[in-house]
Design a protein around this motif. Structure first.
Motif, PDB file in Angstrom:
ATOM      1  N   ALA A   1       0.834  -1.274   0.028  1.00 28.49           N
ATOM      2  CA  ALA A   1       0.257  -0.008   0.086  1.00 28.49           C
ATOM      3  C   ALA A   1       0.749   1.263  -0.072  1.00 28.49           C
ATOM      4  N   GLN A   2       2.011   1.172   0.368  1.00 27.65           N
ATOM      5  CA  GLN A   2       3.033   2.247   0.228  1.00 27.65           C
ATOM      6  C   GLN A   2       2.452   3.468   1.143  1.00 27.65           C
ATOM      7  N   VAL A   3       1.829   3.265   2.571  1.00 30.78           N
ATOM      8  CA  VAL A   3       1.414   4.343   3.589  1.00 30.78           C
ATOM      9  C   VAL A   3       2.120   4.115   4.856  1.00 30.78           C
ATOM     10  N   SER A   4       2.419   5.008   5.517  1.00 35.57           N
ATOM     11  CA  SER A   4       3.034   5.012   6.745  1.00 35.57           C
ATOM     12  C   SER A   4       2.087   4.719   7.956  1.00 35.57           C
ATOM     13  N   THR A   5       2.492   4.277   9.133  1.00 31.59           N
ATOM     14  CA  THR A   5       1.792   3.930  10.239  1.00 31.59           C
ATOM     15  C   THR A   5       1.484   5.302  10.924  1.00 31.59           C
ATOM     16  N   TYR A   6       2.314   6.398  10.368  1.00 29.65           N
ATOM     17  CA  TYR A   6       1.839   7.722  10.812  1.00 29.65           C
ATOM     18  C   TYR A   6       0.443   8.012  10.491  1.00 29.65           C
ATOM     19  N   SER A   7      -0.066   7.693   9.344  1.00 24.78           N
ATOM     20  CA  SER A   7      -1.459   7.981   9.043  1.00 24.78           C
ATOM     21  C   SER A   7      -2.268   6.833   9.554  1.00 24.78           C
ATOM     22  N   THR A   8      -3.457   7.268   9.762  1.00 28.85           N
ATOM     23  CA  THR A   8      -4.763   6.354  10.212  1.00 28.85           C
ATOM     24  C   THR A   8      -4.805   5.266   9.283  1.00 28.85           C
ATOM     25  N   LEU A   9      -4.834   5.493   7.891  1.00 29.84           N
ATOM     26  CA  LEU A   9      -4.840   4.474   7.019  1.00 29.84           C
ATOM     27  C   LEU A   9      -3.872   3.375   7.209  1.00 29.84           C
ATOM     28  N   GLY A  10      -2.457   3.882   7.295  1.00 38.01           N
ATOM     29  CA  GLY A  10      -1.441   2.847   7.521  1.00 38.01           C
ATOM     30  C   GLY A  10      -1.702   2.239   8.934  1.00 38.01           C
ATOM     31  N   ALA A  11      -1.959   2.823   9.726  1.00 43.91           N
ATOM     32  CA  ALA A  11      -2.342   2.350  11.226  1.00 43.91           C
ATOM     33  C   ALA A  11      -3.236   1.222  11.168  1.00 43.91           C
ATOM     34  N   VAL A  12      -4.385   1.359  10.546  1.00 42.46           N
ATOM     35  CA  VAL A  12      -5.352   0.333  10.352  1.00 42.46           C
ATOM     36  C   VAL A  12      -4.810  -0.797   9.543  1.00 42.46           C
ATOM     37  N   ILE A  13      -4.089  -0.772   8.454  1.00 43.94           N
ATOM     38  CA  ILE A  13      -3.603  -1.793   7.618  1.00 43.94           C
ATOM     39  C   ILE A  13      -2.572  -2.650   8.484  1.00 43.94           C
ATOM     40  N   TYR A  14      -1.628  -1.804   9.214  1.00 43.83           N
ATOM     41  CA  TYR A  14      -0.638  -2.620   9.981  1.00 43.83           C
ATOM     42  C   TYR A  14      -1.171  -3.228  11.238  1.00 43.83           C
ATOM     43  N   ASN A  15      -2.043  -2.870  11.856  1.00 45.98           N
ATOM     44  CA  ASN A  15      -2.576  -3.219  13.121  1.00 45.98           C
ATOM     45  C   ASN A  15      -3.853  -4.193  13.209  1.00 45.98           C
ATOM     46  N   THR A  16      -4.386  -4.313  12.022  1.00 47.80           N
ATOM     47  CA  THR A  16      -5.698  -4.955  11.972  1.00 47.80           C
ATOM     48  C   THR A  16      -5.811  -5.894  10.516  1.00 47.80           C
ATOM     49  N   GLY A  17      -6.654  -6.936  11.020  1.00 52.51           N
ATOM     50  CA  GLY A  17      -6.846  -7.935   9.862  1.00 52.51           C
ATOM     51  C   GLY A  17      -7.959  -7.210   9.040  1.00 52.51           C
ATOM     52  N   GLY A  18      -8.579  -6.298   9.634  1.00 58.07           N
ATOM     53  CA  GLY A  18      -9.582  -5.306   9.099  1.00 58.07           C
ATOM     54  C   GLY A  18     -10.522  -5.069  10.336  1.00 58.07           C
ATOM     55  N   ILE A  19     -11.508  -4.228   9.956  1.00 56.54           N
ATOM     56  CA  ILE A  19     -12.472  -3.922  10.985  1.00 56.54           C
ATOM     57  C   ILE A  19     -13.847  -4.428  10.568  1.00 56.54           C
ATOM     58  N   MET A  20     -14.655  -5.182  11.494  1.00 60.88           N
ATOM     59  CA  MET A  20     -16.179  -5.287  11.075  1.00 60.88           C
ATOM     60  C   MET A  20     -16.904  -4.193  12.087  1.00 60.88           C
ATOM     61  N   ILE A  21     -17.868  -3.552  11.378  1.00 64.08           N
ATOM     62  CA  ILE A  21     -18.716  -2.557  12.074  1.00 64.08           C
ATOM     63  C   ILE A  21     -20.403  -3.321  12.188  1.00 64.08           C
ATOM     64  N   ASP A  22     -20.865  -3.096  13.064  1.00 67.75           N
ATOM     65  CA  ASP A  22     -22.350  -3.713  13.070  1.00 67.75           C
ATOM     66  C   ASP A  22     -22.345  -5.151  12.697  1.00 67.75           C
ATOM     67  N   GLN A  23     -21.532  -5.991  13.384  1.00 63.96           N
ATOM     68  CA  GLN A  23     -21.645  -7.559  13.028  1.00 63.96           C
ATOM     69  C   GLN A  23     -20.918  -7.609  11.779  1.00 63.96           C
ATOM     70  N   GLY A  24     -20.265  -6.822  11.000  1.00 63.54           N
ATOM     71  CA  GLY A  24     -19.982  -6.910   9.702  1.00 63.54           C
ATOM     72  C   GLY A  24     -20.989  -6.315   8.522  1.00 63.54           C
ATOM     73  N   TRP A  25     -21.708  -5.518   8.717  1.00 62.96           N
ATOM     74  CA  TRP A  25     -22.367  -4.975   8.142  1.00 62.96           C
ATOM     75  C   TRP A  25     -21.556  -3.799   7.072  1.00 62.96           C
ATOM     76  N   LEU A  26     -20.736  -3.650   7.916  1.00 64.72           N
ATOM     77  CA  LEU A  26     -19.749  -2.458   7.168  1.00 64.72           C
ATOM     78  C   LEU A  26     -18.222  -3.068   7.397  1.00 64.72           C
ATOM     79  N   ARG A  27     -17.564  -3.331   6.458  1.00 66.96           N
ATOM     80  CA  ARG A  27     -16.187  -3.661   6.467  1.00 66.96           C
ATOM     81  C   ARG A  27     -15.069  -2.771   5.803  1.00 66.96           C
TER      82      ARG A  27
END
Length: 230
Positions: free
Chosen positions: A46-72
């Motif tokens: 992805a070539q984004v740094s963990t300084y950014s929120t996007l990079g932090a989400v990529i590097y620290n999660t396998g993904g995030i499920m919202i409302d039981q997985g309605w929103l991914r």
């Protein structure tokens, strides 16, 4: 291409801030388990740094499920959401890893809606989130940056946002839904006959298939706002 060491060397990573939002989340949020090897590969691609929120989400999660997985929200990939940000965008917004996209797909939902960061494709409001709404097939501005979008997913009024796109028993179908599948509806939600979701029939299809179908239909319905795939 920056190295993984360069991308993770920030003295001020964004992940602690995301954890603060998580601690006070009003919506049901599930952080999917991260696999270190996948996280490094996904961040590098992805070539984004963990300084950014996007990079932090990529590097620290396998993904995030919202409302039981309605929103991914896409991260580095996991069993339940087997797509990383860079992998998902390859062939859609980029040809090869390291390319600069005109927009970047970062999240989607169970009814065929797709969220993307604008890098010029949709206008001058760079780095703002747009939503490809399944009931209009138009890229609609949310007037939120990526960080604000994550915060909205954690504590925003999703029932209001998805008004008209959730059928009465939606929550009974979502809990065990594969994060790489979405519902397709007949009549189509963007058609005159598909305005009442309670009267529509639902069919599970791959999110990949649904995205490509929606892009083709968007070109037919909204030719003035065509976004070409690479």
């Amino acid at each position: 291409m920056q190295s993984i060491e360069e991308l993770t060397s920030s003295a001020d990573p964004a992940w602690p801030l995301v954890q603060e939002w998580l601690a006070t989340a009003k919506n049901k949020v599930e952080i999917l388990e991260v696999t270190p090897g996948l996280a490094k590969t996904a961040l590098f691609n992805a070539q984004v740094s963990t300084y950014s929120t996007l990079g932090a989400v990529i590097y620290n999660t396998g993904g995030i499920m919202i409302d039981q997985g309605w929103l991914r929200i896409l991260g580095s990939g996991s069993i339940r959401l087997n797509r990383s940000v860079a992998e998902w965008n390859k062939g859609k917004t980029i040809k090869a890893y390291g390319d600069n996209p005109s927009y970047l797909l970062v999240a989607d939902d169970a009814v065929g809606g797709f969220f993307a960061i604008n890098y010029g494709a949709f206008g001058d409001d760079l780095k703002n989130i747009y939503y490809l709404a399944p009931n209009s097939l138009k890229w609609e501005p949310l007037h939120l940056g990526y960080s604000e979008f994550i915060l909205f997913c954690f504590e925003g009024d999703l029932s209001k946002f998805y008004k008209g796109l959730r059928w009465s028993s939606w929550d009974q179908f979502i809990a065990n839904l594969d994060g790489s599948k979405s519902y397709s509806f007949r009549p189509y939600l963007w058609s005159e006959e598909g305005t009442d979701i309670e009267k529509s029939t639902r069919k599970l299809v791959t999110t990949e298939e649904l995205y490509k179908f929606n892009i083709v239909k968007q070109k037919e319905l909204n030719p003035q706002s065509i976004i070409e795939m690479p």
